[in-house]
Write a protein that holds these residues in place. Sequence first.
Motif, PDB file in Angstrom:
ATOM      1  N   TYR A 135      56.632  26.163  31.302  1.00 20.99           N
ATOM      2  CA  TYR A 135      56.546  24.713  31.105  1.00 20.99           C
ATOM      3  C   TYR A 135      57.881  24.022  31.382  1.00 20.99           C
ATOM      4  CZ  TYR A 135      51.777  24.408  29.429  1.00 20.99           C
ATOM      5  OH  TYR A 135      50.405  24.418  29.359  1.00 20.99           O
ATOM      6  N   MET A 136      58.966  24.786  31.312  1.00 25.13           N
ATOM      7  CA  MET A 136      60.288  24.234  31.597  1.00 25.13           C
ATOM      8  C   MET A 136      60.685  24.464  33.057  1.00 25.13           C
ATOM      9  SD  MET A 136      62.098  25.420  28.035  1.00 25.13           S
ATOM     10  CE  MET A 136      63.696  24.783  28.431  1.00 25.13           C
ATOM     11  N   ASP A 137      59.730  24.871  33.888  1.00 25.72           N
ATOM     12  CA  ASP A 137      59.956  25.121  35.316  1.00 25.72           C
ATOM     13  C   ASP A 137      60.996  26.209  35.564  1.00 25.72           C
ATOM     14  OD1 ASP A 137      58.048  23.254  36.135  1.00 25.72           O
ATOM     15  OD2 ASP A 137      59.498  21.614  36.051  1.00 25.72           O
ATOM     16  N   PRO A 164      53.979  14.186  31.322  1.00 29.06           N
ATOM     17  CA  PRO A 164      54.610  14.779  32.495  1.00 29.06           C
ATOM     18  C   PRO A 164      53.645  15.697  33.249  1.00 29.06           C
ATOM     19  CG  PRO A 164      56.051  14.958  30.593  1.00 29.06           C
ATOM     20  CD  PRO A 164      54.705  14.499  30.101  1.00 29.06           C
ATOM     21  N   TYR A 165      53.893  15.853  34.523  1.00 30.55           N
ATOM     22  CA  TYR A 165      53.001  16.590  35.409  1.00 30.55           C
ATOM     23  C   TYR A 165      52.686  17.991  34.887  1.00 30.55           C
ATOM     24  CZ  TYR A 165      51.154  18.688  39.661  1.00 30.55           C
ATOM     25  OH  TYR A 165      50.354  19.338  40.556  1.00 30.55           O
ATOM     26  N   GLN A 166      53.686  18.728  34.412  1.00 27.38           N
ATOM     27  CA  GLN A 166      53.447  20.116  34.004  1.00 27.38           C
ATOM     28  C   GLN A 166      52.554  20.231  32.765  1.00 27.38           C
ATOM     29  OE1 GLN A 166      56.439  18.621  34.041  1.00 27.38           O
ATOM     30  NE2 GLN A 166      57.861  19.481  32.555  1.00 27.38           N
ATOM     31  N   TYR A 167      52.387  19.139  32.027  1.00 25.68           N
ATOM     32  CA  TYR A 167      51.540  19.152  30.837  1.00 25.68           C
ATOM     33  C   TYR A 167      50.184  18.487  31.065  1.00 25.68           C
ATOM     34  CZ  TYR A 167      55.731  20.519  28.280  1.00 25.68           C
ATOM     35  OH  TYR A 167      56.848  21.180  27.833  1.00 25.68           O
ATOM     36  N   ARG A 168      49.872  18.096  32.264  1.00 25.29           N
ATOM     37  CA  ARG A 168      48.664  17.310  32.538  1.00 25.29           C
ATOM     38  C   ARG A 168      47.384  18.021  32.127  1.00 25.29           C
ATOM     39  NH1 ARG A 168      50.245  19.907  36.845  1.00 25.29           N
ATOM     40  NH2 ARG A 168      48.775  20.792  38.333  1.00 25.29           N
ATOM     41  N   ASN A 188      47.347  20.328  29.567  1.00 26.55           N
ATOM     42  CA  ASN A 188      47.496  20.845  28.212  1.00 26.55           C
ATOM     43  C   ASN A 188      48.186  19.800  27.328  1.00 26.55           C
ATOM     44  OD1 ASN A 188      47.711  22.379  25.907  1.00 26.55           O
ATOM     45  ND2 ASN A 188      48.474  24.203  26.955  1.00 26.55           N
ATOM     46  N   LEU A 189      47.441  18.756  27.025  1.00 29.13           N
ATOM     47  CA  LEU A 189      47.973  17.679  26.198  1.00 29.13           C
ATOM     48  C   LEU A 189      48.350  18.178  24.815  1.00 29.13           C
ATOM     49  CD1 LEU A 189      48.612  14.674  26.043  1.00 29.13           C
ATOM     50  CD2 LEU A 189      46.252  14.304  25.319  1.00 29.13           C
ATOM     51  N   TRP A 190      47.594  19.136  24.287  1.00 27.07           N
ATOM     52  CA  TRP A 190      47.895  19.698  22.964  1.00 27.07           C
ATOM     53  C   TRP A 190      49.299  20.289  22.958  1.00 27.07           C
ATOM     54  CZ3 TRP A 190      49.190  24.621  21.420  1.00 27.07           C
ATOM     55  CH2 TRP A 190      49.221  24.836  20.046  1.00 27.07           C
ATOM     56  N   ARG A 191      49.661  21.037  23.980  1.00 25.52           N
ATOM     57  CA  ARG A 191      50.997  21.650  24.038  1.00 25.52           C
ATOM     58  C   ARG A 191      52.074  20.564  24.126  1.00 25.52           C
ATOM     59  NH1 ARG A 191      53.135  26.811  24.201  1.00 25.52           N
ATOM     60  NH2 ARG A 191      55.322  26.722  24.757  1.00 25.52           N
ATOM     61  N   TYR A 192      51.824  19.577  24.952  1.00 25.43           N
ATOM     62  CA  TYR A 192      52.789  18.485  25.106  1.00 25.43           C
ATOM     63  C   TYR A 192      53.043  17.825  23.756  1.00 25.43           C
ATOM     64  CZ  TYR A 192      54.709  14.029  26.878  1.00 25.43           C
ATOM     65  OH  TYR A 192      55.476  12.924  27.126  1.00 25.43           O
TER      66      TYR A 192
END
Length: 173
Positions: A163-165, A81-85, A87-91
Amino acid sequence: LDSAFMDGNPRVLDNRGVILGGGVSQTSRPVGLAIKSEHNSIQTAALVGKAINTRFFTTDHGKKVGVANPKRDNFVELVVPYQYRHNLWRYMTVIRSLALRETPQERVARIKLLERKLLEPATTQAAAAQLEAIGRDALPALRAGLASPDLEVRFNAAVALAYMDDESGAKVL
C-alpha cells in the motif's frame, strides 16, 4: 436482496444487494470523517486535515494536493488515494491510526514499539496499519517484519509495504 437469504441485521441487509453481471455507480458520494460532538471545533477539523494531508496526497495537473478538506467543525471530507480505491476499509483504518500531534522523538519511540508489536502475531495486523500510517519513516520496521518466521507477520508487513508502493514485500505476497 441479501436480506432474503441471510440472517443478521435486517436494516443493514435491506440496503445491500448484488447486481448480477456487475454495475457501475453513476453517482459519486463524499467520503469523510465525522468528528465526535465533544471534540467539534474548527481547530480540531483543521488539525485532523493537516495530519491526513501530511501523510496522503493526490495529484491534480501535476501538483500535489492533500486528500483531506475540513468542511465543517464536525466533518472532514476525504479523497480516496488510488492505491486504496478497492479497499476503503483499509484506508479508513490507516487514517484512524494517524497521530495528530507527535514530536520527532515520540515518532521514533512509537516506531520502535510498533516494530516489536508487528513481530507478535497477536498484534501484527494493527501494528502494520499504524506503521503504514506513519509512512516512509516506518519502512525499515515493516521490512524487518518480512524476515519473521511467522507467516502472518510477514503477510501483514508485505501488505502495508504494498500500500506504500514499496515492492520489497512482493515476494511474500
